[in-house]
Scaffold this active site. Structure first.
Site, mmCIF file in Angstrom:
data_model
loop_
_atom_site.group_PDB
_atom_site.id
_atom_site.type_symbol
_atom_site.label_atom_id
_atom_site.label_comp_id
_atom_site.label_asym_id
_atom_site.label_seq_id
_atom_site.Cartn_x
_atom_site.Cartn_y
_atom_site.Cartn_z
ATOM 1 N N GLY A 39 -51.405 28.521 -40.763
ATOM 2 C CA GLY A 39 -50.614 28.403 -42.092
ATOM 3 C C GLY A 39 -51.799 28.601 -42.999
ATOM 4 O O GLY A 39 -52.836 28.794 -42.963
ATOM 5 N N GLY B 128 -54.052 25.332 -42.915
ATOM 6 C CA GLY B 128 -54.933 25.195 -41.637
ATOM 7 C C GLY B 128 -54.264 25.906 -40.384
ATOM 8 O O GLY B 128 -53.398 26.730 -40.521
ATOM 9 N N ASP C 43 -42.186 22.976 -48.948
ATOM 10 C CA ASP C 43 -42.289 24.295 -48.246
ATOM 11 C C ASP C 43 -41.172 24.505 -47.240
ATOM 12 O O ASP C 43 -41.302 24.811 -46.245
ATOM 13 C CB ASP C 43 -43.563 23.988 -47.596
ATOM 14 C CG ASP C 43 -44.327 25.284 -47.159
ATOM 15 O OD1 ASP C 43 -43.611 26.286 -47.556
ATOM 16 O OD2 ASP C 43 -45.212 25.196 -46.132
HETATM 17 P P1 ADP Z 1 -46.716 28.150 -41.931
HETATM 18 O O1 ADP Z 1 -45.829 27.032 -41.840
HETATM 19 O O2 ADP Z 1 -47.682 27.914 -43.340
HETATM 20 O O3 ADP Z 1 -46.280 29.402 -41.346
HETATM 21 P P2 ADP Z 1 -47.811 26.387 -39.889
HETATM 22 O O4 ADP Z 1 -49.432 26.143 -39.572
HETATM 23 O O5 ADP Z 1 -47.035 25.159 -40.170
HETATM 24 O O6 ADP Z 1 -47.896 27.491 -40.855
HETATM 25 O O7 ADP Z 1 -47.180 27.047 -38.263
HETATM 26 C C1 ADP Z 1 -47.560 27.990 -37.908
HETATM 27 C C2 ADP Z 1 -46.345 28.561 -36.891
HETATM 28 O O8 ADP Z 1 -46.923 27.417 -35.611
HETATM 29 C C3 ADP Z 1 -45.136 28.539 -37.417
HETATM 30 O O9 ADP Z 1 -44.469 29.735 -37.441
HETATM 31 C C4 ADP Z 1 -44.538 27.888 -36.126
HETATM 32 O O10 ADP Z 1 -43.754 29.125 -35.381
HETATM 33 C C5 ADP Z 1 -45.444 27.158 -35.190
HETATM 34 N N1 ADP Z 1 -45.109 25.684 -35.374
HETATM 35 C C6 ADP Z 1 -45.670 24.934 -36.389
HETATM 36 N N2 ADP Z 1 -45.616 23.502 -35.999
HETATM 37 C C7 ADP Z 1 -44.515 23.502 -34.978
HETATM 38 C C8 ADP Z 1 -44.042 22.481 -34.125
HETATM 39 N N3 ADP Z 1 -44.180 21.309 -34.443
HETATM 40 N N4 ADP Z 1 -43.399 22.795 -32.969
HETATM 41 C C9 ADP Z 1 -43.403 24.206 -32.585
HETATM 42 N N5 ADP Z 1 -43.891 25.313 -33.267
HETATM 43 C C10 ADP Z 1 -44.662 24.816 -34.424
#
Ligand code: ADP
Ligand code: MG
Length: 493
Positions: free
Chosen positions: A13, A16, A128
């Site tokens: 994201g 990070g 967000d």
């Molecule tokens: P962003 O929300 O800025 O796209 P994140 O780092 O939060 O980036 O998440 C990257 C990807 O990881 C998300 O698109 C999601 O698919 C996956 N992800 C994040 N948190 C979870 C979670 N708790 N369970 C399953 N998948 C997750």
């Protein structure tokens, strides 16, 4: 980190990495968010820890459960449940055979609202909300994730994040550089509802300038008449351009076509907790009543409100904190009481009255003096806040300008990051602004406005989402190359 075995990086994201891990203690899978904090000042780090403590206290069936957090080698790690069903963005993208039935949309939407209500009731803004932060569990329940994480970041990172984050959910007030508030979350909630109904973004365009224009105008293609009038008019409310006119999440949940679904997702016990008026009394000083819009919250909450939230407070609307108003009221009261009674009195009594009047007058004068002094201090503080805000805005604008410059400078070149973004326009038309051309659609300079937006469809939605948010806007506003990321749909972006 030694307690966890790294399985794979599932995404990166704007703040990070997200890593899928397996706990060596319980054998369960978790997601760990890795946030670099080494560049933060010690005060900012302290604030981040406080915010993580806030996250740790959140527990709700529709919120991704926090497990623990720790710091290691200049990084803050936040461990949370892994949602096996993936995110809503992916679900929408992989939808075949037309839009989701209204029943499904409303069931998901109510769960998102319940999660957001829990967060807002605790005076936390999500900041967000987007389909990529809404997850499906293996049992089909919906959970809101990543809430508050924006607040864990220091203001500079957060600022950058606001700039580089997915732009489709930006509210008109954010586009106009006004502060983020609870109603900005409501706007983003509307964007998610729209996406669930149409499988498209409500606001999309071939470049940032046109996107912002659309958002500010609040113009979006209508939702199919197959969806009920209730649902369509709710969207209209969530997309009110004036944040004050948007309903709070508590008000949204009061709509009968939504409230009748709540019992499907929360046990009677949790419903009682979440909707009980007694919640107010259980809150620490500064807590808020569940479901109350910010404007109706009690005055004592003001000290804990962020400046952004303060704009909805009636007292702040007039630029006078309630405490100061009370002083001035206090100062007025003795003056009213000082009016001498119209009756005959003995000389001694007369003298006593005169003396009392003089004392009252003196007290009123003192109070008035004190009030004026406080007012001056407040004005001074307001001035300081204003100049701080101005300075902050300057920094934002400078950063943005640098971003635009970077885009303009870089857009002609063929850097590897920009490959596959579609053609760059030959030259900007009058007033066209920086011509960042992203996605398969031709630039506004090359095609009539209707062609700026890609043909509505899942592929376009996916393509635009991935490219504009992760590459274009990153480049646009950060002036840096975007990280190589894995999109939720598994494609390299
Ligand atoms: P962003 O929300 O800025 O796209 P994140 O780092 O939060 O980036 O998440 C990257 C990807 O990881 C998300 O698109 C999601 O698919 C996956 N992800 C994040 N948190 C979870 C979670 N708790 N369970 C399953 N998948 C997750
Ligand atoms: Mg996320």
């Amino acid at each position: 980190m030694e307690k966890y075995e790294k399985l794979k990086k599932i995404g990166e994201g704007s703040f990070g990495k997200a890593i899928l891990v397996k706990s060596k203690e319980d054998g369960h899978q978790y997601v760990i968010k890795e946030i670099g904090i080494s560049r933060m000042s010690s005060r900012e780090r302290q604030e981040s820890r406080k915010e993580v403590a806030v996250l740790a206290n959140m527990s709700h069936p529709n919120i991704v459960q926090y497990k623990e957090s720790f710091e290691e080698a200049g990084c803050l790690y936040i461990v949370m449940d892994y949602c096996e069903g993936g995110d809503l963005f992916r679900k929408i993208n992989s939808q075949r055979g037309g839009p989701f039935p209204e029943e499904q949309v409303l069931d998901w939407f109510v769960q998102i609202c319940l999660a957001l209500k829990h967060v807002h009731d605790r005076k936390i803004l999500h900041r967000d909300i987007k389909s990529q932060n809404i997850f499906l569990t293996k049992h089909g329940a919906v959970q809101l994730g990543d809430f508050g994480i924006a607040r864990v970041l220091n203001s500079t990172v957060e600022l950058a994040r606001t700039c580089i984050g997915t732009p489709y959910y930006l509210s008109p007030e954010i586009c106009e550089n006004k502060p983020y508030n609870n109603k900005s979350d409501i706007w983003a909630l509307g964007c998610v509802l729209y996406e669930m109904c149409t499988l498209k973004h409500a606001f999309e365009a071939g470049n940032m300038k046109n996107l912002v224009l659309k958002i500010i105008r609040g113009s979006y293609p209508p939702v199919s008449l197959h969806y009920s009038q209730d649902l369509r008019s709710l969207l209209g409310l969530l997309f009110r351009r004036n944040p004050r006119e948007r309903p709070s999440v508590g008000t949204v949940l009061q709509k009968p076509f939504l409230s009748c679904r709540i019992h499907k997702f929360l046990s009677p016990q949790i419903i009682a907790q979440e909707f009980s008026p007694a919640f107010l009394h259980k809150q620490p000083p500064g807590g808020v009543a569940p479901g109350l819009p910010a404007a109706k919250r009690p005055a004592q909450a003001s000290t804990l409100l962020s400046p952004a939230q303060k704009i909805t407070k009636p007292a702040a609307k007039y630029g006078v904190p309630l405490a100061a108003r009370r002083v001035s009221e206090g100062a007025r009261r003795p003056r009213v009481a000082a009016a001498p009674p119209q009756r005959r009195v003995s000389h001694a009594e007369d003298e006593r009255k005169k003396h009392e009047d003089a004392v009252r007058k003196k007290r009123a004068e003192l109070l008035e003096k004190e009030r004026k002094h406080k007012e001056q201090v407040l004005l001074l503080k307001a001035g300081q806040v204003k100049s701080y805000e101005r300075e902050k805005m300057n920094r934002i604008n400078q950063a943005r300008e640098q971003g635009w410059k970077h885009v303009l400078g870089a857009s002609g070149g063929g850097s590897p990051e920009r490959k596959g973004f579609g053609k760059r326009a030959g030259g900007a038309g009058p007033g066209a602004g920086p011509s960042l051309c992203i996605g398969p659609a031709p630039c506004p300079e090359q095609a009539p406005p209707s062609a700026i937006v890609p043909a509505h469809g899942r592929a376009a939605y996916d393509h635009y989402h991935t490219n504009l948010s992760r590459e274009g806007v990153f480049l646009l506003l950060s002036g840096r190359s975007p990280p190589k990321t894995q999109t939720p749909s598994g494609r390299k972006s």
